[in-house]
Design a protein around this motif. Structure first.
Motif, mmCIF file in Angstrom:
data_model
loop_
_atom_site.group_PDB
_atom_site.id
_atom_site.type_symbol
_atom_site.label_atom_id
_atom_site.label_comp_id
_atom_site.label_asym_id
_atom_site.label_seq_id
_atom_site.Cartn_x
_atom_site.Cartn_y
_atom_site.Cartn_z
ATOM 1 N N GLU A 195 -3.911 7.458 -1.990
ATOM 2 C CA GLU A 195 -4.565 6.803 -0.908
ATOM 3 C C GLU A 195 -3.483 5.768 -0.293
ATOM 4 O O GLU A 195 -3.034 5.007 -1.014
ATOM 5 C CB GLU A 195 -6.031 6.323 -1.241
ATOM 6 C CG GLU A 195 -6.545 5.565 -0.062
ATOM 7 C CD GLU A 195 -7.975 5.069 -0.406
ATOM 8 O OE1 GLU A 195 -8.479 3.966 0.192
ATOM 9 O OE2 GLU A 195 -8.364 5.274 -1.691
ATOM 10 N N ALA A 196 -3.558 5.452 0.884
ATOM 11 C CA ALA A 196 -2.713 4.501 1.484
ATOM 12 C C ALA A 196 -3.294 3.839 2.925
ATOM 13 O O ALA A 196 -4.318 4.482 3.253
ATOM 14 C CB ALA A 196 -1.374 4.818 1.781
ATOM 15 N N ASP A 197 -2.932 2.598 2.932
ATOM 16 C CA ASP A 197 -3.610 1.928 4.414
ATOM 17 C C ASP A 197 -2.484 2.282 5.298
ATOM 18 O O ASP A 197 -1.389 1.598 5.681
ATOM 19 C CB ASP A 197 -3.790 0.648 4.069
ATOM 20 C CG ASP A 197 -4.142 -0.122 5.582
ATOM 21 O OD1 ASP A 197 -4.283 0.710 6.492
ATOM 22 O OD2 ASP A 197 -4.469 -1.220 5.541
ATOM 23 N N TRP A 198 -2.585 3.288 6.320
ATOM 24 C CA TRP A 198 -1.491 3.946 7.218
ATOM 25 C C TRP A 198 -1.608 3.035 8.634
ATOM 26 O O TRP A 198 -0.816 3.071 9.427
ATOM 27 C CB TRP A 198 -1.684 5.421 7.537
ATOM 28 C CG TRP A 198 -1.409 5.929 6.308
ATOM 29 C CD1 TRP A 198 -2.028 6.599 5.306
ATOM 30 C CD2 TRP A 198 0.081 6.278 5.709
ATOM 31 N NE1 TRP A 198 -1.445 7.327 4.327
ATOM 32 C CE2 TRP A 198 -0.221 7.152 4.807
ATOM 33 C CE3 TRP A 198 1.208 5.940 6.268
ATOM 34 C CZ2 TRP A 198 0.995 7.492 3.802
ATOM 35 C CZ3 TRP A 198 2.370 6.376 5.572
ATOM 36 C CH2 TRP A 198 2.165 7.013 4.421
ATOM 37 N N THR A 231 0.257 12.841 1.654
ATOM 38 C CA THR A 231 1.013 12.605 2.916
ATOM 39 C C THR A 231 2.064 12.662 3.035
ATOM 40 O O THR A 231 3.191 12.312 2.143
ATOM 41 C CB THR A 231 0.586 11.057 3.354
ATOM 42 O OG1 THR A 231 -0.792 10.760 3.327
ATOM 43 C CG2 THR A 231 1.384 10.963 4.880
ATOM 44 N N SER A 241 -7.648 4.634 8.760
ATOM 45 C CA SER A 241 -6.284 4.204 8.752
ATOM 46 C C SER A 241 -5.278 5.129 9.350
ATOM 47 O O SER A 241 -4.585 4.775 10.408
ATOM 48 C CB SER A 241 -5.832 3.440 7.517
ATOM 49 O OG SER A 241 -5.437 4.593 6.501
ATOM 50 N N GLU A 253 -9.141 6.885 3.335
ATOM 51 C CA GLU A 253 -7.992 6.696 4.219
ATOM 52 C C GLU A 253 -7.828 7.170 5.532
ATOM 53 O O GLU A 253 -7.054 6.904 6.461
ATOM 54 C CB GLU A 253 -6.532 6.972 3.537
ATOM 55 C CG GLU A 253 -6.281 8.398 3.545
ATOM 56 C CD GLU A 253 -4.842 8.642 2.860
ATOM 57 O OE1 GLU A 253 -4.069 7.765 2.685
ATOM 58 O OE2 GLU A 253 -4.750 9.948 2.494
ATOM 59 N N CYS A 284 -9.417 10.522 0.179
ATOM 60 C CA CYS A 284 -9.158 11.251 1.202
ATOM 61 C C CYS A 284 -9.862 10.675 2.400
ATOM 62 O O CYS A 284 -9.398 9.946 3.430
ATOM 63 C CB CYS A 284 -9.157 12.578 1.438
ATOM 64 S SG CYS A 284 -8.425 13.639 -0.068
ATOM 65 N N ASN A 341 -1.035 14.853 6.681
ATOM 66 C CA ASN A 341 -1.921 14.342 5.766
ATOM 67 C C ASN A 341 -2.807 15.443 5.214
ATOM 68 O O ASN A 341 -3.673 16.206 5.834
ATOM 69 C CB ASN A 341 -2.750 13.304 5.952
ATOM 70 C CG ASN A 341 -3.776 12.810 5.061
ATOM 71 O OD1 ASN A 341 -4.964 13.130 5.003
ATOM 72 N ND2 ASN A 341 -3.118 11.787 4.104
ATOM 73 N N THR A 380 0.821 -1.173 0.149
ATOM 74 C CA THR A 380 -0.080 0.048 -0.051
ATOM 75 C C THR A 380 0.824 1.373 0.100
ATOM 76 O O THR A 380 0.205 2.420 -0.295
ATOM 77 C CB THR A 380 -0.903 0.045 1.230
ATOM 78 O OG1 THR A 380 -1.803 1.143 1.145
ATOM 79 C CG2 THR A 380 -0.255 0.170 2.505
ATOM 80 N N TRP A 392 -6.037 16.776 3.302
ATOM 81 C CA TRP A 392 -7.270 15.879 2.780
ATOM 82 C C TRP A 392 -8.381 16.894 2.754
ATOM 83 O O TRP A 392 -8.187 17.940 2.991
ATOM 84 C CB TRP A 392 -7.498 14.828 3.795
ATOM 85 C CG TRP A 392 -8.091 15.650 5.275
ATOM 86 C CD1 TRP A 392 -7.104 15.967 6.002
ATOM 87 C CD2 TRP A 392 -9.281 15.303 5.575
ATOM 88 N NE1 TRP A 392 -8.173 16.441 7.060
ATOM 89 C CE2 TRP A 392 -9.376 15.957 6.769
ATOM 90 C CE3 TRP A 392 -10.537 14.615 5.070
ATOM 91 C CZ2 TRP A 392 -10.614 16.063 7.662
ATOM 92 C CZ3 TRP A 392 -11.601 14.849 5.777
ATOM 93 C CH2 TRP A 392 -11.777 15.480 7.181
#
Length: 196
Positions: free
Chosen positions: A178-181, A162, A101, A98, A95, A86, A46, A88
């Motif tokens: 987007e990412a899975d933080w 981010t 997360s 995510e 936005c 981040n 991710t 957003w």
């Protein structure tokens, strides 16, 4: 007789020259690729879009923001901490996807060494506050860009973006999109930065 024609001195020399050309090409390609940075190993799954800079800029410490409850704040309030910023907006589907997360990351790693800060670019801070309240975003710091200067000063290509800052306030990495933080790789990245 056919075998003896294949293994002549001339053919052996041609094969060695061809091998040398391929080897030289490989060395040139390898040298054109920059050395792998310490954070590049976290750019997987991710976080595959994670990029690092050779000469990281400092964070804009004096850029003014408001918390969603109205307090004046700046990024210098977190001097000495690793900060995940981040950018957003509530109107941005990736936005808002995510945000849980990011909130989870703050819950898992937040404290005296690390802080997640979500900075909204919505028309006003009430939009961000209401969305966060409705969606159970309780742990991360939520700010609003009241001057609308953040996009230009941080050179943001879009939303979400981010940016990770180390303890000295230097940008060490960024990720657009987007990412899975709260993923395993994100937690490992944050643990690595906190340990520095």
């Amino acid at each position: 007789m056919m075998m003896s024609r294949l293994f002549t001195l001339g053919n052996a020399i041609r094969a060695m020259i061809l091998f040398g050309v391929f080897a030289l090409f490989g060395v040139i390609v390898q040298s054109c690729q920059g050395p792998e940075g310490a954070l590049d190993r976290f750019a997987v799954k991710t976080l595959k879009g994670l990029t690092t800079l050779d000469v990281p800029p400092t964070r804009p410490a004096s850029l003014p923001f408001d918390t969603v409850t109205g307090e004046a704040v700046t990024l210098s309030d977190y001097d000495g901490k690793v900060v995940l910023l981040n950018a957003w907006a509530t109107w941005c589907p990736p936005c808002v996807a995510e945000m849980p997360s990011l909130d989870e990351l703050q819950r898992l790693r937040g404290g005296s060494d690390f802080q997640v800060v979500g900075i909204s670019v919505d028309r006003n801070k009430e939009m961000a506050r209401e969305w966060a309240d409705e969606n159970g975003i309780n742990d991360m710091a939520l700010w609003h860009d009241k001057t609308f200067r953040m996009t230009g000063e941080l050179v943001l290509p879009g939303f979400p973006t981010t940016i990770l800052y180390n303890r000295t306030g230097r940008e060490v990495a960024r990720l657009s999109g987007e990412a899975d933080w709260s993923s395993e790789e994100a937690l490992a990245l944050i643990d690595y930065l906190i340990a520095q």
